[in-house]
Design a protein around this motif. Structure first.
Motif, PDB file in Angstrom:
ATOM      1  N   LEU A 111     -48.471 -44.265  11.756  1.00  0.00           N
ATOM      2  CA  LEU A 111     -49.118 -43.110  12.383  1.00  0.00           C
ATOM      3  C   LEU A 111     -50.592 -43.389  12.700  1.00  0.00           C
ATOM      4  O   LEU A 111     -51.094 -43.016  13.763  1.00  0.00           O
ATOM      5  N   GLY A 112     -51.281 -44.058  11.771  1.00  0.00           N
ATOM      6  CA  GLY A 112     -52.693 -44.388  12.016  1.00  0.00           C
ATOM      7  C   GLY A 112     -52.823 -45.290  13.236  1.00  0.00           C
ATOM      8  O   GLY A 112     -53.655 -45.055  14.121  1.00  0.00           O
ATOM      9  N   HIS A 113     -51.954 -46.278  13.294  1.00  0.00           N
ATOM     10  CA  HIS A 113     -51.936 -47.215  14.426  1.00  0.00           C
ATOM     11  C   HIS A 113     -51.687 -46.474  15.736  1.00  0.00           C
ATOM     12  O   HIS A 113     -52.329 -46.746  16.763  1.00  0.00           O
ATOM     13  N   ALA A 114     -50.778 -45.484  15.716  1.00  0.00           N
ATOM     14  CA  ALA A 114     -50.483 -44.701  16.925  1.00  0.00           C
ATOM     15  C   ALA A 114     -51.725 -43.916  17.367  1.00  0.00           C
ATOM     16  O   ALA A 114     -52.085 -43.915  18.552  1.00  0.00           O
ATOM     17  N   ILE A 219     -62.940 -41.103  12.621  1.00  0.00           N
ATOM     18  CA  ILE A 219     -61.644 -41.519  12.069  1.00  0.00           C
ATOM     19  C   ILE A 219     -61.202 -42.859  12.655  1.00  0.00           C
ATOM     20  O   ILE A 219     -60.540 -43.651  11.982  1.00  0.00           O
ATOM     21  N   PHE A 220     -61.598 -43.144  13.910  1.00  0.00           N
ATOM     22  CA  PHE A 220     -61.128 -44.388  14.537  1.00  0.00           C
ATOM     23  C   PHE A 220     -61.639 -45.620  13.782  1.00  0.00           C
ATOM     24  O   PHE A 220     -60.890 -46.577  13.576  1.00  0.00           O
ATOM     25  N   ASP A 221     -62.909 -45.584  13.371  1.00  0.00           N
ATOM     26  CA  ASP A 221     -63.444 -46.716  12.598  1.00  0.00           C
ATOM     27  C   ASP A 221     -62.715 -46.835  11.261  1.00  0.00           C
ATOM     28  O   ASP A 221     -62.461 -47.941  10.775  1.00  0.00           O
ATOM     29  N   SER A 222     -62.376 -45.680  10.682  1.00  0.00           N
ATOM     30  CA  SER A 222     -61.665 -45.710   9.394  1.00  0.00           C
ATOM     31  C   SER A 222     -60.262 -46.281   9.567  1.00  0.00           C
ATOM     32  O   SER A 222     -59.792 -47.039   8.716  1.00  0.00           O
ATOM     33  N   ILE A 223     -59.587 -45.920  10.669  1.00  0.00           N
ATOM     34  CA  ILE A 223     -58.238 -46.484  10.893  1.00  0.00           C
ATOM     35  C   ILE A 223     -58.347 -48.000  11.025  1.00  0.00           C
ATOM     36  O   ILE A 223     -57.542 -48.758  10.486  1.00  0.00           O
ATOM     37  N   ASP A 224     -59.380 -48.413  11.755  1.00  0.00           N
ATOM     38  CA  ASP A 224     -59.632 -49.843  11.940  1.00  0.00           C
ATOM     39  C   ASP A 224     -59.841 -50.560  10.610  1.00  0.00           C
ATOM     40  O   ASP A 224     -59.471 -51.726  10.456  1.00  0.00           O
ATOM     41  N   ALA A 225     -60.446 -49.833   9.668  1.00  0.00           N
ATOM     42  CA  ALA A 225     -60.854 -50.468   8.413  1.00  0.00           C
ATOM     43  C   ALA A 225     -59.727 -50.588   7.400  1.00  0.00           C
ATOM     44  O   ALA A 225     -59.789 -51.435   6.511  1.00  0.00           O
ATOM     45  N   VAL A 226     -58.691 -49.734   7.500  1.00  0.00           N
ATOM     46  CA  VAL A 226     -57.684 -49.750   6.421  1.00  0.00           C
ATOM     47  C   VAL A 226     -56.592 -50.797   6.651  1.00  0.00           C
ATOM     48  O   VAL A 226     -56.270 -51.152   7.774  1.00  0.00           O
ATOM     49  N   GLU A 227     -56.054 -51.257   5.532  1.00  0.00           N
ATOM     50  CA  GLU A 227     -54.942 -52.214   5.537  1.00  0.00           C
ATOM     51  C   GLU A 227     -53.633 -51.437   5.592  1.00  0.00           C
ATOM     52  O   GLU A 227     -53.612 -50.250   5.262  1.00  0.00           O
ATOM     53  N   PRO A 228     -52.531 -52.091   5.970  1.00  0.00           N
ATOM     54  CA  PRO A 228     -51.240 -51.402   5.916  1.00  0.00           C
ATOM     55  C   PRO A 228     -50.985 -50.837   4.518  1.00  0.00           C
ATOM     56  O   PRO A 228     -51.327 -51.463   3.512  1.00  0.00           O
ATOM     57  N   GLY A 229     -50.434 -49.625   4.464  1.00  0.00           N
ATOM     58  CA  GLY A 229     -50.178 -48.957   3.178  1.00  0.00           C
ATOM     59  C   GLY A 229     -48.696 -48.698   2.975  1.00  0.00           C
ATOM     60  O   GLY A 229     -47.880 -49.601   3.187  1.00  0.00           O
ATOM     61  N   ALA A 230     -48.337 -47.438   2.619  1.00  0.00           N
ATOM     62  CA  ALA A 230     -46.939 -47.079   2.345  1.00  0.00           C
ATOM     63  C   ALA A 230     -46.041 -47.553   3.488  1.00  0.00           C
ATOM     64  O   ALA A 230     -46.379 -47.384   4.659  1.00  0.00           O
ATOM     65  N   GLY A 231     -44.923 -48.166   3.138  1.00  0.00           N
ATOM     66  CA  GLY A 231     -43.960 -48.642   4.133  1.00  0.00           C
ATOM     67  C   GLY A 231     -44.482 -49.788   4.983  1.00  0.00           C
ATOM     68  O   GLY A 231     -43.912 -50.100   6.029  1.00  0.00           O
ATOM     69  N   GLY A 232     -45.600 -50.407   4.556  1.00  0.00           N
ATOM     70  CA  GLY A 232     -46.184 -51.515   5.317  1.00  0.00           C
ATOM     71  C   GLY A 232     -46.826 -51.048   6.624  1.00  0.00           C
ATOM     72  O   GLY A 232     -47.094 -51.866   7.512  1.00  0.00           O
ATOM     73  N   ILE A 234     -49.811 -48.791   8.998  1.00  0.00           N
ATOM     74  CA  ILE A 234     -51.194 -48.295   9.019  1.00  0.00           C
ATOM     75  C   ILE A 234     -51.116 -46.773   8.964  1.00  0.00           C
ATOM     76  O   ILE A 234     -50.641 -46.127   9.906  1.00  0.00           O
ATOM     77  N   GLN A 235     -51.517 -46.224   7.841  1.00  0.00           N
ATOM     78  CA  GLN A 235     -51.324 -44.792   7.584  1.00  0.00           C
ATOM     79  C   GLN A 235     -52.576 -43.986   7.939  1.00  0.00           C
ATOM     80  O   GLN A 235     -53.693 -44.360   7.570  1.00  0.00           O
ATOM     81  N   LEU A 236     -52.357 -42.845   8.583  1.00  0.00           N
ATOM     82  CA  LEU A 236     -53.471 -41.938   8.887  1.00  0.00           C
ATOM     83  C   LEU A 236     -54.069 -41.386   7.589  1.00  0.00           C
ATOM     84  O   LEU A 236     -55.288 -41.211   7.473  1.00  0.00           O
ATOM     85  N   THR A 237     -53.200 -41.134   6.601  1.00  0.00           N
ATOM     86  CA  THR A 237     -53.692 -40.607   5.314  1.00  0.00           C
ATOM     87  C   THR A 237     -54.686 -41.592   4.685  1.00  0.00           C
ATOM     88  O   THR A 237     -55.722 -41.175   4.154  1.00  0.00           O
ATOM     89  N   ASP A 238     -54.387 -42.898   4.753  1.00  0.00           N
ATOM     90  CA  ASP A 238     -55.305 -43.898   4.178  1.00  0.00           C
ATOM     91  C   ASP A 238     -56.637 -43.900   4.928  1.00  0.00           C
ATOM     92  O   ASP A 238     -57.701 -44.052   4.325  1.00  0.00           O
ATOM     93  N   ALA A 239     -56.579 -43.710   6.244  1.00  0.00           N
ATOM     94  CA  ALA A 239     -57.816 -43.662   7.037  1.00  0.00           C
ATOM     95  C   ALA A 239     -58.632 -42.411   6.682  1.00  0.00           C
ATOM     96  O   ALA A 239     -59.860 -42.466   6.575  1.00  0.00           O
ATOM     97  N   LEU A 240     -57.946 -41.296   6.465  1.00  0.00           N
ATOM     98  CA  LEU A 240     -58.653 -40.071   6.067  1.00  0.00           C
ATOM     99  C   LEU A 240     -59.316 -40.257   4.709  1.00  0.00           C
ATOM    100  O   LEU A 240     -60.443 -39.817   4.479  1.00  0.00           O
ATOM    101  N   LYS A 241     -58.608 -40.939   3.814  1.00  0.00           N
ATOM    102  CA  LYS A 241     -59.167 -41.209   2.483  1.00  0.00           C
ATOM    103  C   LYS A 241     -60.426 -42.079   2.622  1.00  0.00           C
ATOM    104  O   LYS A 241     -61.426 -41.857   1.945  1.00  0.00           O
TER     105      LYS A 241
END
Ligand code: G1P
Length: 294
Positions: A111-114, A219-232, A234-241
Motif C-alpha cells: 500500500l505504501g508503494h502504491a 508522508i512521501f519521504d517517510s514511505i521512501d525511508a521505510v523497509e518492507p514490513g508485514a508480508g514483505g 512497503i506498508q503505509l502504516t510503517d511510513a506513518l509510524k
C-alpha cells in the motif's frame, strides 16, 4: 495556514485474489454493489466530501476502471437514438462527476508503494487516500469527517474503528490517547504508535485503521525511508509510524457503518444492506428476504 485538500488517491492495483474467479478478467474495484462498481462508492465519497480531483493507482488488467470513468461515445449515441434519457443521464453523470488522473503501479509491492506512485501528481499538497474495499455508509461522508479534523489541526488523520480481538491481525493497529474535540471525548485520538497486522497478543489496542487517510505530503519521504514490513510489502502504516517521529498524527473514530467489501462475507453484507436502503428496491427486497425460510 492550513492547505485545502483537493486530491484523493485510490490505490487500485491489487490482484483481487480473494474474489477469483470473478476477478480473473475484471478488476475487483469493478465488482458491483447492487448496480454501482465498488470504486464508484469511494469516488462519490470523495466528491461529496469536497475533494474534486481523483488519482487512481492502477496496474495490469485494470483498464475497465478507466473506461468506466470515461465518456462512452457509442453507448451514449445508442441510448440517445433509442430515447433512453434516464439511462443516458446515469451514464453521463459517471464521466461528468470527476477530474481523474491515472498512474501505474508496475508491481504490487504494498500500500505504501502504491501511494508513493502518486507523488508527482499529488505534488506538495495534503491529500486523501481512499481504499475502495472499505465501503462506508455514513450521514456525513467519512472523508469529510476526517477533513474536519485536518482543517482544525493541520495534521495527518487516519480513520479508526474498534475491532474484536480475533480480527485485529488483519489491520494496522494504533496506540493512542483520547483528545477532547467538539465536546466529545471518545472519537478523536492522538496517535503514539502503530503497528501493521500485529498478532492479537501484540496489538496495542482494539483500534484499527480503516481505509481512509488524510496525509500531509511529508508522508512521501517517510514511505521512501521505510523497509518492507508485514508480508514483505512497503506498508503505509510503517511510513506513518516513521512520520510520527517528526509530526503529530491523529486518529478519528468516524460515525457510520463500514463494510469490508474485500472479503466475501463483508461483500454480501454490503450488498444486502445497500439493496435494503434503496428506494426503488428496498421494500420488495425486504419482503423477499422475510419470505426465506431461514
Ligand atoms: C490495509 C492497511 C491496514 C488497514 C486496512 C484497512 O490493509 O495496510 O493498515 O488497517 O487496509 O482496510 P489491507 O486490507 O490492504 O491488507
Amino acid at each position: 495556514m492550513i492547505t485545502k485538500v483537493r486530491k484523493a488517491v485510490f490505490p487500485a492495483a491489487g490482484l483481487g485474489t480473494r474474489f477469483l474467479p470473478a476477478t480473473k478478467a475484471q478488476p475487483k474495484e469493478m465488482l458491483p454493489l447492487v448496480d454501482k462498481p465498488l470504486i464508484q462508492y469511494g469516488v462519490e465519497e470523495a466528491l461529496h466530501s469536497g475533494v474534486p480531483n481523483v488519482i487512481i493507482v492502477t496496474g495490469r488488467g485494470k483498464t475497465a476502471i478507466e473506461d468506466h470513468f470515461d465518456v462512452s461515445f457509442e453507448l451514449e449515441q445508442m441510448l440517445e437514438s433509442r430515447h433512453k434519457s434516464d439511462l443516458l443521464k446515469i451514464v453521463r453523470s459517471v464521466s461528468d462527476m470527476l477530474n481523474v488522473a491515472y498512474v501505474r503501479q508496475k508491481e504490487a509491492l504494498g500500500l505504501g508503494h502504491a501511494v508513493l506512485r502518486a507523488r508527482e501528481l499529488v505534488a506538495h499538497e495534503p491529500f486523501a487516500v481512499i481504499l475502495s474495499d472499505d465501503v462506508i455508509h455514513a450521514e456525513v461522508p467519512a472523508v469529510r469527517q476526517l477533513l474536519d479534523v485536518y482543517d482544525f489541526y493541520g495534521a495527518s488523520v487516519v480513520a479508526l474503528m474498534e475491532v474484536p480481538k480475533e480480527a485485529i491481525s488483519a489491520y494496522g493497529v494504533v496506540d493512542a490517547e483520547p483528545v477532547s474535540h467538539n465536546g466529545e471525548k471518545d472519537r478523536l485520538f492522538r496517535i503514539r504508535n502503530m503497528v501493521e497486522k500485529p498478532r492479537p497478543e501484540d496489538a496495542p489496542s482494539n483500534l484499527a485503521i480503516i481505509g481512509r487517510y488524510i496525509l500531509t505530503p511529508e508522508i512521501f519521504d517517510s514511505i521512501d525511508a521505510v523497509e518492507p514490513g508485514a508480508g514483505g510489502e512497503i506498508q503505509l502504516t510503517d511510513a506513518l509510524k516513521h512520520l510520527l517521529r517528526s509530526r503529530p498524527i491523529y486518529g478519528y473514530k468516524f460515525e457510520g457503518t463500514r463494510y469490508d467489501a474485500g472479503d466475501k462475507l463483508g461483500f454480501l453484507r454490503a450488498t444486502v444492506e445497500f439493496a435494503l436502503r434503496r428506494s426503488d428496491l428496498g421494500a420488495e427486497f425486504r419482503e423477499y428476504l422475510k419470505s426465506l425460510a431461514l
